[in-house]
Design a protein around this motif. Structure first.
Motif, short mmCIF file in Angstrom:
data_model
loop_
_atom_site.label_atom_id
_atom_site.label_comp_id
_atom_site.label_asym_id
_atom_site.label_seq_id
_atom_site.Cartn_x
_atom_site.Cartn_y
_atom_site.Cartn_z
N UNK A 1 0.80 -1.25 -0.03
CA UNK A 1 -0.05 -0.05 -0.22
C UNK A 1 0.75 1.21 -0.09
N UNK A 2 1.74 1.28 0.82
CA UNK A 2 2.55 2.36 0.76
C UNK A 2 3.51 2.52 -0.50
N UNK A 3 3.90 1.55 -0.98
CA UNK A 3 4.41 1.47 -2.34
C UNK A 3 3.60 1.98 -3.51
N UNK A 4 2.35 1.76 -3.51
CA UNK A 4 1.24 2.24 -4.48
C UNK A 4 1.28 3.60 -4.16
N UNK A 5 1.19 4.39 -3.21
CA UNK A 5 1.07 5.70 -2.86
C UNK A 5 2.30 6.32 -3.50
N UNK A 6 3.68 5.77 -3.07
CA UNK A 6 4.80 6.12 -3.55
C UNK A 6 4.74 6.22 -5.08
N UNK A 7 4.24 5.43 -5.67
CA UNK A 7 4.43 5.53 -7.18
C UNK A 7 3.36 6.55 -7.68
N UNK B 1 -7.96 3.26 2.20
CA UNK B 1 -6.99 4.11 1.66
C UNK B 1 -6.76 3.61 0.11
N UNK B 2 -6.76 2.37 -0.17
CA UNK B 2 -6.68 1.87 -1.53
C UNK B 2 -7.74 2.34 -2.44
N UNK B 3 -8.89 2.31 -1.74
CA UNK B 3 -10.07 2.78 -2.56
C UNK B 3 -9.95 4.34 -3.03
N UNK B 4 -9.57 5.11 -1.93
CA UNK B 4 -9.20 6.47 -2.35
C UNK B 4 -8.17 6.65 -3.42
#
Length: 142
Positions: A89-95, A134-137
Motif C-alpha cells: 500500500x505504501x509502495x502504491x502511494x509512493x508510485x 486507503x486503496x479505494x481512495x
C-alpha cells in the motif's frame, strides 16, 4: 508512545525527486522489531506504530523502511501477509507520488490480494477496512 515522541522525518523521500535519508536514519525504529518477537509484540513495536503513522502522514518510502523488519520477523501467515499488504500500500502511494499511475494501480491490486478480503477483519490491531479505504481512495485518484 505519544505523537511528540515519534520520529518525524525531515521530508518524505520520493526517489528521483529529492534526497534519500541517511542510511541509518531509521535504524533506531527498525531495531524495535526483532526475530523471535510475537505478532502481538511486533504490533506494539515502535516500527509498527511509526509505519502506520508514516503511511497515514504521506511518508510512504519511510513507512516501507520501518515496516520491512516487522514483515521479516513474522512467521508465514495472516499477520505477515497483512504487513506485506501495508508495505505494498505504501509502495502504491509512493508510485503515485512518482507520477507512475500504472505501477500504482498494479500495486493496489497486489496489496488487496495480501489483505483480508473481509473488510471487517482485524489483524495486528488494525481493521482491514482502514487499509482497503486507503486503496479505494488512491484508485479513485488514479
Amino acid at each position: 508512545m505519544t505523537v511528540s515522541a515519534w520520529y518525524r522525518p525531515t521530508h518524505a523521500h520520493v526517489p528521483g525527486q529529492n534526497a534519500r535519508h541517511a542510511e541509518d536514519a531509521f535504524e533506531h525504529i527498525r531495531a524495535s522489531a526483532r526475530p523471535g518477537m510475537t505478532p502481538a509484540d511486533l504490533a506494539e513495536s515502535d516500527a509498527f506504530r511509526h509505519g502506520l503513522f508514516y503511511l497515514d502522514s504521506g511518508f510512504y518510502w519511510e513507512a516501507h523502511e520501518v515496516l520491512e523488519p516487522i514483515w521479516m520477523a513474522l512467521p508465514e501467515g495472516l499477520d505477515r501477509r497483512f504487513v506485506q499488504g501495508l508495505i505494498q500500500t505504501a509502495n502504491a502511494f509512493l508510485k503515485q507520488e512518482m507520477n507512475r499511475p500504472g505501477a500504482a494501480r498494479r500495486l493496489c491490486g497486489i496489496a488487496r490480494g495480501l489483505l483480508p478480503a473481509s473488510r471487517e477483519a482485524w489483524v495486528m490491531g488494525i481493521g482491514a477496512e482502514r487499509i482497503h479505504a486507503m486503496l479505494d481512495s488512491l484508485e479513485a485518484d488514479l
